[in-house]
Scaffold this active site. Sequence first.
Site, mmCIF file in Angstrom:
data_model
loop_
_atom_site.group_PDB
_atom_site.id
_atom_site.type_symbol
_atom_site.label_atom_id
_atom_site.label_comp_id
_atom_site.label_asym_id
_atom_site.label_seq_id
_atom_site.Cartn_x
_atom_site.Cartn_y
_atom_site.Cartn_z
ATOM 1 N N ASP A 88 2.711 5.285 12.616
ATOM 2 C CA ASP A 88 3.019 6.131 11.469
ATOM 3 C C ASP A 88 2.266 5.615 10.252
ATOM 4 O O ASP A 88 2.319 4.427 9.936
ATOM 5 C CB ASP A 88 4.524 6.129 11.180
ATOM 6 C CG ASP A 88 4.854 7.195 10.147
ATOM 7 O OD1 ASP A 88 4.655 8.385 10.455
ATOM 8 O OD2 ASP A 88 5.279 6.835 9.031
ATOM 9 N N ASP A 483 45.836 2.482 50.232
ATOM 10 C CA ASP A 483 45.689 1.109 49.716
ATOM 11 C C ASP A 483 47.066 0.456 49.582
ATOM 12 O O ASP A 483 48.099 1.126 49.736
ATOM 13 C CB ASP A 483 44.946 1.119 48.363
ATOM 14 C CG ASP A 483 44.095 -0.134 48.186
ATOM 15 O OD1 ASP A 483 44.560 -1.227 48.558
ATOM 16 O OD2 ASP A 483 42.963 -0.028 47.682
ATOM 17 N N GLY A 509 49.777 1.615 51.972
ATOM 18 C CA GLY A 509 49.714 1.054 53.320
ATOM 19 C C GLY A 509 48.723 -0.082 53.387
ATOM 20 O O GLY A 509 47.929 -0.281 52.453
ATOM 21 N N PHE A 511 45.714 -1.410 55.642
ATOM 22 C CA PHE A 511 44.859 -0.927 56.748
ATOM 23 C C PHE A 511 44.742 -1.918 57.898
ATOM 24 O O PHE A 511 44.319 -1.556 58.985
ATOM 25 C CB PHE A 511 43.486 -0.452 56.252
ATOM 26 C CG PHE A 511 42.696 -1.447 55.432
ATOM 27 C CD1 PHE A 511 42.342 -2.683 55.933
ATOM 28 C CD2 PHE A 511 42.264 -1.099 54.154
ATOM 29 C CE1 PHE A 511 41.594 -3.579 55.195
ATOM 30 C CE2 PHE A 511 41.510 -1.993 53.399
ATOM 31 C CZ PHE A 511 41.177 -3.242 53.920
ATOM 32 N N ARG A 526 33.138 -1.401 50.048
ATOM 33 C CA ARG A 526 33.228 -2.801 49.614
ATOM 34 C C ARG A 526 34.384 -3.537 50.296
ATOM 35 O O ARG A 526 35.085 -4.322 49.673
ATOM 36 C CB ARG A 526 33.402 -2.874 48.086
ATOM 37 C CG ARG A 526 32.253 -2.278 47.341
ATOM 38 C CD ARG A 526 32.379 -2.518 45.882
ATOM 39 N NE ARG A 526 32.230 -3.948 45.598
ATOM 40 C CZ ARG A 526 32.259 -4.448 44.380
ATOM 41 N NH1 ARG A 526 32.419 -3.679 43.348
ATOM 42 N NH2 ARG A 526 32.116 -5.737 44.194
HETATM 43 O O1 LIG Z 1 -7.609 8.814 5.624
HETATM 44 C C1 LIG Z 1 -6.809 9.288 6.430
HETATM 45 N N1 LIG Z 1 -5.475 9.085 6.311
HETATM 46 C C2 LIG Z 1 -4.593 9.589 7.177
HETATM 47 C C3 LIG Z 1 -5.021 10.349 8.251
HETATM 48 C C4 LIG Z 1 -4.075 10.962 9.252
HETATM 49 O O2 LIG Z 1 -2.815 11.207 8.655
HETATM 50 C C5 LIG Z 1 -1.824 11.326 9.674
HETATM 51 C C6 LIG Z 1 -0.623 10.568 9.224
HETATM 52 O O3 LIG Z 1 0.544 11.171 9.696
HETATM 53 P P1 LIG Z 1 1.504 10.524 10.764
HETATM 54 O O4 LIG Z 1 1.366 9.047 10.789
HETATM 55 O O5 LIG Z 1 2.851 11.063 10.556
HETATM 56 O O6 LIG Z 1 0.940 11.039 12.159
HETATM 57 P P2 LIG Z 1 0.800 12.524 12.700
HETATM 58 O O7 LIG Z 1 -0.552 13.061 12.451
HETATM 59 O O8 LIG Z 1 1.954 13.355 12.270
HETATM 60 O O9 LIG Z 1 0.887 12.298 14.250
HETATM 61 P P3 LIG Z 1 2.109 11.676 15.088
HETATM 62 O O10 LIG Z 1 2.277 12.611 16.255
HETATM 63 O O11 LIG Z 1 1.655 10.324 15.493
HETATM 64 O O12 LIG Z 1 3.333 11.649 14.245
HETATM 65 C C7 LIG Z 1 -2.436 10.741 10.942
HETATM 66 O O13 LIG Z 1 -2.757 11.792 11.838
HETATM 67 C C8 LIG Z 1 -3.726 10.088 10.442
HETATM 68 O O14 LIG Z 1 -4.728 10.075 11.418
HETATM 69 C C9 LIG Z 1 -6.417 10.566 8.389
HETATM 70 O O15 LIG Z 1 -6.879 11.254 9.333
HETATM 71 N N2 LIG Z 1 -7.247 10.001 7.475
#
Ligand SMILES: O=c1[nH]cc([C@@H]2O[C@H](COP(=O)(O)OP(=O)(O)OP(=O)(O)O)[C@@H](O)[C@H]2O)c(=O)[nH]1
Length: 617
Positions: A88, A483, A509, A511, A526
């Site tokens: 992320d 049992d 009972g 067995f 068991r």
């Molecule tokens: O310079 C850049 N900065 C960021 C990016 C791209 O931005 C997204 C960030 O979003 P996220 O981490 O939530 O990821 P998603 O695209 O939603 O994909 P997920 O399925 O993993 O949640 C990310 O795609 C970066 O690559 C960029 O391209 N350049």
Amino acid sequence: MLLNPVISKLAGKRVVLASASPRRQDILSNVGLRFEVVPSWFKETLEKSLFSAPQEYAVETAKQKALEVARRMHMKHRKTPDIVIGADTIVTLEDAILEKPLDKQDAYNMLSRLSGKEHSVFTGVAIVHCKSEKDNQLDTDIVDFYEETKVKFAVLSEDLLWEYIDSGEPMDKAGGYGIQSLGGMLVESVHGDFLNVVGFPLNHFCKKLAEIYYPPSKQSIHRVKHDSIPYVESFENLSDVEKDCSSSKNSDIKKARKDCGNNSCSSGPSLQPTTIIQNGVEKKSENTIQFPSKIIELLDGFKASKTLFAASKLKVFDKLKDKGALKAMDIADKINASVHGTERLLDACVALGLLEKTHQVYSNTELANTFLVSDAEFSVHGYIIHSNDHLWSHYTHLESAVVEGINYHHKAHGQTAEHVHGPEVKERYMRAMHCTLKITARDVATAFDLSKYSTACDLGGCTGALAHELSWIYPEMKVKVFDLPEVIKNVTQFQPEKSDSTRIIFTSGNFLDDALPKADLYILSRVLHDLLEDKLHHLLRKVSEACSPGNSALLIAEIVLDEEKREPRALLQSLSMSGGKQRSGTEYKQLLESHGFNRVQIKNTGNLLDAILAVKR
Ligand SMILES: O=c1[nH]cc([C@@H]2O[C@H](COP(=O)(O)OP(=O)(O)OP(=O)(O)O)[C@@H](O)[C@H]2O)c(=O)[nH]1
């Protein structure tokens, strides 16, 4: 293979990238990683104010993305991956966290805030190692980390801003720009990993893999820089380890490699001659030893068991189920324990994957909610308490019981059988039996097609857990649970709310001594493994006499040992048994044939108990 030894560690593993981001896919496939893409359905809606630092939010989101995919693949498709990678990316400016813009106006707001200033880009990454446990539960080991890169924007004119926004590029990107494309024109300077800004910190990822797959050997541990990540200057020396391992003529190395079993040797401790620094002088040690991970794991096993027992006994999982999430001091209050001790116990449970911890707040994992909460439908709480209060002492006396060759029950409790089988112990035993059967009954009941038997009698059927499952699966079947009187008088509390008393009947009972009720199908779950030879043959003779050829059968639920008798669970269990023994398939076959059951089918269910169907033709 000089460039990507760590990436090549993942070859042959089922790797899943839990991301829809095409940039992450490119970054990882460009370095030769083979993976499937399964975008996560986790909604990025974690409450940001709960996190003390923005990077923690990114890491937690990455973790949840990966876990959602791991669980979904495990549950829905029964295709458990080996590794799931989640990531992320967020942009932070002052106290604000900027994610992907919602619309053009939002993109404008973001970019105009970034104009002329330096901001941070954090990517949180989670590497989730998945294991499918014997009971088909998903077990995960998570390694997570984050990387920060500082980016300075030029001062952006309004026209430039809108032209860029109209290009459409900002919309799927954190902070509203793509540094790798048109957005690169907005950037004055970058401090840190460029790919981290694009969405995946490749270098840090490789270092983490190195940490996982090439843990430092004990001897060289003092050479590791105490950094947040392992100190790996170049990945070249890692591939040298592999080279040593496969081509060396050194017999120590060969031996050590053999000792590695199925694992590639380089995944264990280092096998190359180790460099030790003493008084500033480098020495090479030629003696290679394999770090005894297996032994340490066995050695520490009791600590993990006892942690689970203590948390269950103190009802930690129950309290958390009731309240959702609690701080250590609140849990301590609820379980009447010291805060300090509780915190240690909770942290150990987190480390064992039983609890989750976010910002000093603890909550149950899905595993705990399903199996450790005492009133959960498939709770194993009763079995855990029985293990803690009863079985544990058998194993603490194991050594002298082996030396003296006596019955563990006596050794452990030092008293009469009556004491050992007192009412309290009986009830605890019933709970243990009940919960183990609850999780195994379905597999035993469906191991064979039993629909032609309209009456069944479960000899020693205890609380009726298997009887209920049979009557649910075979709606025409009536099941009698036979049992001892002291068992039958306590069964009420174990009955499901909607139990059909016309189809499940409890009869008192013995067995071994009493006449067996008439039935088409007899069940011994068991029972056999626990009987001494004379009683075993006596019982089987009685069942055989009660079975008419062609019409009736005997269903047995037991652990069936593999022919070489290597199944650890059964063998470890044997150590605490008072009389009987565990048997292999062939041994059960011979035993049953000697009592006239000339058609014996065995089904290894993969669950705690296997199933045997014996018929007289
Ligand atoms: O310079 C850049 N900065 C960021 C990016 C791209 O931005 C997204 C960030 O979003 P996220 O981490 O939530 O990821 P998603 O695209 O939603 O994909 P997920 O399925 O993993 O949640 C990310 O795609 C970066 O690559 C960029 O391209 N350049």
